[in-house]
Design an enzyme around this catalytic site. Structure first.
Site, mmCIF file in Angstrom:
data_model
loop_
_atom_site.group_PDB
_atom_site.id
_atom_site.type_symbol
_atom_site.label_atom_id
_atom_site.label_comp_id
_atom_site.label_asym_id
_atom_site.label_seq_id
_atom_site.Cartn_x
_atom_site.Cartn_y
_atom_site.Cartn_z
ATOM 1 N N LYS A 1 0.836 -1.219 0.000
ATOM 2 C CA LYS A 1 0.000 0.000 0.000
ATOM 3 C C LYS A 1 0.862 1.258 0.000
ATOM 4 C CE LYS A 1 -2.272 -1.066 3.732
ATOM 5 N NZ LYS A 1 -1.627 -2.366 3.947
ATOM 6 N N THR A 2 1.813 1.299 0.935
ATOM 7 C CA THR A 2 2.660 2.487 1.025
ATOM 8 C C THR A 2 3.531 2.611 -0.224
ATOM 9 O OG1 THR A 2 2.647 2.230 3.423
ATOM 10 C CG2 THR A 2 4.319 3.701 2.513
HETATM 11 P P1 ATP Z 1 1.503 -2.025 5.984
HETATM 12 O O1 ATP Z 1 0.053 -2.364 5.951
HETATM 13 O O2 ATP Z 1 2.216 -2.807 7.014
HETATM 14 O O3 ATP Z 1 1.751 -0.558 6.045
HETATM 15 P P2 ATP Z 1 1.963 -1.951 3.145
HETATM 16 O O4 ATP Z 1 0.788 -2.549 2.494
HETATM 17 O O5 ATP Z 1 2.065 -0.484 3.177
HETATM 18 O O6 ATP Z 1 2.116 -2.567 4.605
HETATM 19 P P3 ATP Z 1 4.565 -1.848 1.969
HETATM 20 O O7 ATP Z 1 5.302 -1.417 3.174
HETATM 21 O O8 ATP Z 1 4.299 -0.862 0.915
HETATM 22 O O9 ATP Z 1 3.225 -2.566 2.416
HETATM 23 O O10 ATP Z 1 5.291 -3.068 1.274
HETATM 24 C C1 ATP Z 1 5.758 -4.183 2.002
HETATM 25 C C2 ATP Z 1 7.045 -4.705 1.403
HETATM 26 O O11 ATP Z 1 6.802 -5.333 0.165
HETATM 27 C C3 ATP Z 1 8.065 -3.623 1.120
HETATM 28 O O12 ATP Z 1 9.337 -4.111 1.456
HETATM 29 C C4 ATP Z 1 7.932 -3.404 -0.360
HETATM 30 O O13 ATP Z 1 9.138 -2.930 -0.923
HETATM 31 C C5 ATP Z 1 7.630 -4.803 -0.859
HETATM 32 N N1 ATP Z 1 6.888 -4.848 -2.123
HETATM 33 C C6 ATP Z 1 5.727 -4.235 -2.416
HETATM 34 N N2 ATP Z 1 5.318 -4.538 -3.675
HETATM 35 C C7 ATP Z 1 6.248 -5.359 -4.188
HETATM 36 C C8 ATP Z 1 6.408 -6.040 -5.454
HETATM 37 N N3 ATP Z 1 5.530 -5.910 -6.425
HETATM 38 N N4 ATP Z 1 7.498 -6.806 -5.615
HETATM 39 C C9 ATP Z 1 8.395 -6.958 -4.619
HETATM 40 N N5 ATP Z 1 8.309 -6.353 -3.420
HETATM 41 C C10 ATP Z 1 7.247 -5.573 -3.206
HETATM 42 MG MG MG Z 2 2.178 0.903 4.785
#
Ligand code: ATP
Ligand code: MG
Length: 754
Positions: free
Chosen positions: A35-36
């Protein structure tokens, strides 16, 4: 066709979110699904593909640190510096806007922000001015109500009084706002509220802001409250290029007025938003996700989700039982060393999570002793906290009556009506006469040549008398009592409330004091003198920072760890009453569900290694306590856990007695229900021979024997079923009929002959 560089490596849903048409977009997804990352790339996409100038984009994150990180990521993606790009928290963003525009609301240019102390003091003065009884109208409680009203955008004239107390709140609220205005000041709540009011009131400024910000993006949208939601709505109109991401399962700020239903409201308020669901988790192993899923599945009113990853099954989750908080800290240290040596994991890739700030103390001490680097993600180190510094200063002064630094800290804390001028005059006199502090204090009252008035001398004398009583009490074995006396006789408890802005801050501070009291009790148990105790503390109070580089283990509460990720995570203090916290339990279902989300947020920070631990004994205010294990542990799938046979056996027993999942009403052993659990016909001793032999090796306790599977009564908790006995035979796990599962001392149990 080769992919756009900004979309490299992304899955189709992520791509869809980033490339969605300009208009409202809602991304709903579980933790670690990007998401982030997607929000960050969307900013870059808007700049590169839609040619939105970067200074016409506004993004909101949850902490200033997250804002800094997001800015540097976007800059890296686009390989350029983006100075006018507005990224910040709601508070910092509004403060920035109001710096320029507050005069429209009638503030003068040099307006200031009032911190907690200032607001509290102002409210107290108003309560006094209005002739209200401060006991019946505690300023802190009134302040809480006012903050909550501001979060809901309720102005003084709209404040609906539902009770007598509320009527008085309404009166104080109105006076408080008038006084703030006169002082040309805003409190934290005003920053958001005033900005929203400004946008509502001034068509011109609203249009300016709306024109300036073509796109508004919000991370962690589930934790927005009403005023924040309105701000987003006002700023993103009329074009509604608004992009929000959130996860209802990670809503953990209900106590600050956040409402995850804003996610649903969004769908209503913005016609036909593009809704994107991200399904794949990129952060954690499947085992970690399965454990997280098992925990959160118990909550009601949520959309069930299956979290999956392509990262593979990974290793099982380590479950550890510690005798007390110190052993728990030792366990963490040992594992940290192992992770570093055998898995080459950097310290900064490790997080230790706990429920309350007070719990950091045991970890800080252990890390300092072992000379391993750590950093607290939020708040201050235990010994840097104001209340701990105060109490330590009292103890230091009792030990060394000539300690001027400690004296100056406590002579008017809590307030005794000794003003700064008197203190200065006293200090000048001590210096000019070249007296030791203790001599000066003794001489003060009888010496006519000192500069203090009789009234002030009287106040000093009262303090000296207290000191004398405490000094006599400061004997080995009596330090806990001494602490109680200091708190009681200085009314430090009231002072604590006064210096806290919110109820949760006051609770947090009280909990720190409990922790401190527990330490003194421990010192009493081991016969320490006050000198021994203080000497030991000096080590921890002076070892502030071991080294400057950033490779340090992160210590954090659940609330401050949100949004982050770590290869290795320790979740500690998994005891009933701690997680879920007893205050939340008292609130009922909603409180417990929020605690469950906290646990969920903690688990889902982990990438590869997850450790769960609980301590059988912790020392909160009022002596030692033996807590049962957290009810959340009973829901973890056994095949994903790893731990000592005894710990796992204990958990299995707990689970055998507990009905599976669902808080209400299907958790008989965790609910206080007047229901008798019939004694089983056979002993329920573990089937595993290794465990059985450990059980068999107990020293025979006093007769008649306590046996696993037999019934016993406890002085406090009544009748129950013995479901486990620890190797020493001293501590017994009992499923009480009227109570939850608990560990108690064997000596407090009387076996029932069947
Ligand atoms: P949270 O709910 O905990 O805030 P989030 O949904 O915001 O999590 P992110 O922090 O954006 O998730 O991403 C989690 C991890 O996955 C990060 O290390 C990010 O770099 C990696 N990531 C996201 N998308 C991909 C992708 N398509 N391929 C590989 N790695 C990815
Ligand atoms: Mg996040």
């Amino acid at each position: 066709m080769s992919k756009h560089p900004l979309l490299e490596g992304l899955n189709p849903q992520q791509t869809a979110a980033i490339t969605a048409d300009l208009g409202p977009v809602l991304v709903l997804a579980g933790p670690g699904s990007g998401k982030t990352s997607v929000l960050t790339r969307r900013i870059a996409w808007l700049i590169q593909e839609h040619h939105v100038p970067h200074h016409r984009i506004m993004a909101v994150t949850f902490t200033n640190k997250a804002a800094g990180e997001m800015r540097s990521r976007v800059e890296k993606l686009l390989d350029s510096k983006l100075r006018g790009l507005q990224i910040g928290t709601f508070h910092s963003t509004c403060a920035r806007f109001l710096r320029r525009d507050a005069q429209i609301l009638g503030y003068r240019d040099n307006w200031v922000i009032y911190d907690s102390d200032d607001s509290q003091r102002l409210i107290k003065a108003i309560v006094a001015d209005l002739g209200m009884d401060p006991k019946e109208n505690p300023p802190r409680r009134i302040n809480n109500r006012i903050s909550a009203a501001k979060n809901e955008m309720i102005l003084p004239e709209q404040y609906q009084a539902m009770s007598r107390f509320d009527e008085r709140v309404a009166t104080v609220y109105a006076a408080y706002q008038r006084e703030l205005k006169t002082a040309n000041a805003m409190d934290f709540g005003d920053l958001l509220l005033n900005m929203a009011l400004l946008l509502q009131k001034s068509d011109e400024r609203r249009k300016d802001y709306q024109d300036r910000f073509l796109a508004v993006l919000v991370d962690e949208f589930q934790d927005t409250n009403t005023v924040q939601y309105q701000l987003v709505k006002l700023l993103s109109a009329p074009q509604q290029f608004v992009f929000v991401v959130g996860d209802e399962d990670q809503a953990i700020y209900r106590f600050r007025g956040a409402d995850y239903r804003n996610l649903l409201r969004f769908r209503k308020d913005y016609p036909e938003p593009a809704i994107v669901l991200l399904e794949q988790n990129y952060r954690s192993t499947q085992t970690i996700l399965d454990v997280a899923g098992a925990v959160i599945n118990n909550n009601s009113n949520r959309t069930p989700k299956n979290l999956h990853t392509s990262r593979g099954q990974g290793e099982p989750i380590a479950l550890h039982e510690a005798a007390d908080e110190q052993y728990e800290a030792d366990f963490v240290l040992e594992q940290v060393r192992k992770l570093r040596e055998s898995a080459s994991i950097a310290y900064s890739d490790i997080a230790v999570i706990y429920r309350t700030n007070a719990q950091s103390r045991a970890f800080e001490e252990a890390f300092i002793r072992a000379r391993l680097p750590y950093v607290l993600l939020s708040g201050f180190g235990f010994y840097q906290r104001r209340e701990i510094k105060d109490l330590l200063a009292y103890l230091r002064l009792i030990y060394n009556p000539d300690d001027r630094v400690s004296f100056e800290r406590v002579i008017n804390t809590p307030a005794r009506g000794i003003g700064k001028k008197s203190l200065q005059a006293f200090a000048d006199w001590v210096t000019s006469e070249d007296l030791a502090l203790s001599d000066a204090l003794n001489k003060l009252y009888y010496d006519d040549h000192n500069p203090l008035s009789t009234a002030v001398k009287g106040k000093f004398l009262q303090f000296v008398n207290l000191l004398a009583t405490w000094t006599e009490m400061a004997q080995p074995g009596g330090l806990g009592d001494l602490f109680q006396h200091i708190v009681k006789q200085t009314r430090y408890d009231l002072h604590l409330e006064k210096i806290s802005q919110h109820e949760d801050e006051a609770l947090d501070r009280a909990q720190n004091l409990s922790e401190f009291y527990g330490m003194l009790m421990k010192a009493d148990d081991s016969g320490q003198t006050l000198h021994d105790f203080l000497d030991e503390r000096t080590l921890y109070t002076t070892a502030d920072s071991l080294e400057e580089d950033d490779d340090k283990v992160r210590l954090s509460t659940f609330h401050s760890i949100k949004g982050l990720e770590f290869p290795a995570v320790f979740i500690t203090g998994l005891e009933q009453d701690n997680l879920p916290h007893r205050n939340a339990i008292a609130e009922g279902k909603e409180g417990i569900e929020e605690e469950c989300r906290l646990f969920y947020v903690g688990i889902t920070r982990a990438e590869d290694h997850l450790f769960l631990s609980y301590a059988m004994q912790r020392r909160p205010f009022g002596g030692s306590s033996i807590n049962g294990i957290s009810r959340f542990l009973a829901d973890l799938p056994a095949h994903l856990l790893d731990g000592s046979p005894l710990t796992l056996a204990y958990l299995r027993q707990a689970r055998a007695v507990a009905a599976p999942t669902q808080w209400e009403p299907r958790h008989p052993i965790f609910e206080r229900q007047p229901k008798t659990i019939a004694p089983p016909k056979q002993s329920i001793a573990p089937a595993n021979p290794a465990i059985r032999s450990q059980f068999a090796a107990f020293k025979a306790p006093q007769k008649p024997m306590l046996r696993i599977g037999s019934r016993a009564t406890h002085k406090q908790f009544g009748g129950g079923l013995v479901i486990g006995i620890d190797p020493g035979g001293d501590i017994v796990s009992v499923s009480f009929d009227q109570h939850q599962l608990k560990k108690v001392f064997a000596e407090d149990l009387t076996p029932l002959v069947e």
